[in-house]
Design an enzyme around this catalytic site. Sequence first.
Site, PDB file in Angstrom:
ATOM      1  CG  ASP A  96      78.840  -0.758  27.735  1.00  0.00           C
ATOM      2  OD1 ASP A  96      78.442   0.419  27.764  1.00  0.00           O
ATOM      3  OD2 ASP A  96      80.010  -1.096  27.973  1.00  0.00           O
ATOM      4  CD  GLU A 195      87.148   2.389  32.383  1.00  0.00           C
ATOM      5  OE1 GLU A 195      85.980   2.317  31.940  1.00  0.00           O
ATOM      6  OE2 GLU A 195      88.083   1.662  31.996  1.00  0.00           O
TER       7      GLU A 195
HETATM    8  O1  KIV Z   1      82.567  -2.460  29.156  1.00  0.00           O
HETATM    9  C1  KIV Z   1      82.726  -2.504  30.385  1.00  0.00           C
HETATM   10  O2  KIV Z   1      82.925  -3.574  30.988  1.00  0.00           O
HETATM   11  C2  KIV Z   1      82.671  -1.244  31.107  1.00  0.00           C
HETATM   12  C3  KIV Z   1      83.065  -1.254  32.558  1.00  0.00           C
HETATM   13  C4  KIV Z   1      84.534  -1.356  32.690  1.00  0.00           C
HETATM   14  C5  KIV Z   1      82.520  -0.091  33.288  1.00  0.00           C
HETATM   15  O3  KIV Z   1      82.332  -0.251  30.561  1.00  0.00           O
END
Ligand code: KIV
Length: 291
Positions: A96, A195
Amino acid sequence: MSSPAPRYASWTHGKLPLPELAELKRRGEKIVMVTAYDAPSARLADAAGVELILVGDSAAMVVLGHDSTVPASMDEMLMLTRAATRGAKRPLVVADMPFGSFQVSDELALENAIRFVKDGSADAVKVEGAGPTLSRVRAIVEAGIPVMGHIGLTPQSATALGGFKAQGRTAEQARKLVADARKLEAAGCFALVLEAVPAAVAAEVSRTLAIPTIGIGAGRECDGQVLVWHDLLGLYEGHSPRFVKRYADVGTEIRRALEAYAEEVRSGRFPEDQHTYAMPEEELEAFFAAR
Ligand code: KIV
């Protein structure tokens, strides 16, 4: 640790091939994603047969103790990604991109995406939003790095969205969500997280796109689902959104074990003989003789 049999012919060795995700969607088979932030968790997720592991910036909250995802840094996310990729052999690991790592320019976004792949061994990256994010997606995809999009409630911009609340609940917002989803697909995303959006809107997005949608608080018609590790296992003590389902109460079990350990240390019942090392009798005698 024994793993369930692979669900696809091409997944008998090594990594799940990325195009298999779209195949799963075409076949109407659900895709499973879970977050993980370290090697043992990723190993367990792998053994459970999940397709995707997300090293989410939710780590800022559930691992690092912040009250939002915003403080997560590139260095922290890289360290967690490296740990998770060491544990995950078969699932694809998506890193991410934290707040500040892609908003400034396409160049910075690409630089940081490359760090995740080169230094973190990630298979793909995830970016939040549409708008300016679209050109970031194009730049990263053009460099050969797969990108997952994320729209609806985007926690990095929760303040601007008015808090952690469901998105796309008016006809106009819902239409914008569908339009953004299409643009992210056209920009090259291989999958899209939805989300906290109404189930009907997520279903429409899922029907409209060829790429898989991965829902969290977006209903059962998404092509896959994701949950945060600590929410799923009962390890997070903060606020739990309505879309969370707890599949275990591991937190209570950990606390029970720690209390038992503390009690045995204090009472002298731990360690026992089986937990200690002995030495040859003659060495022991020589040791004491030399005192
Ligand atoms: O940071 C995270 O865990 C996320 C998920 C909730 C999709 O973006």
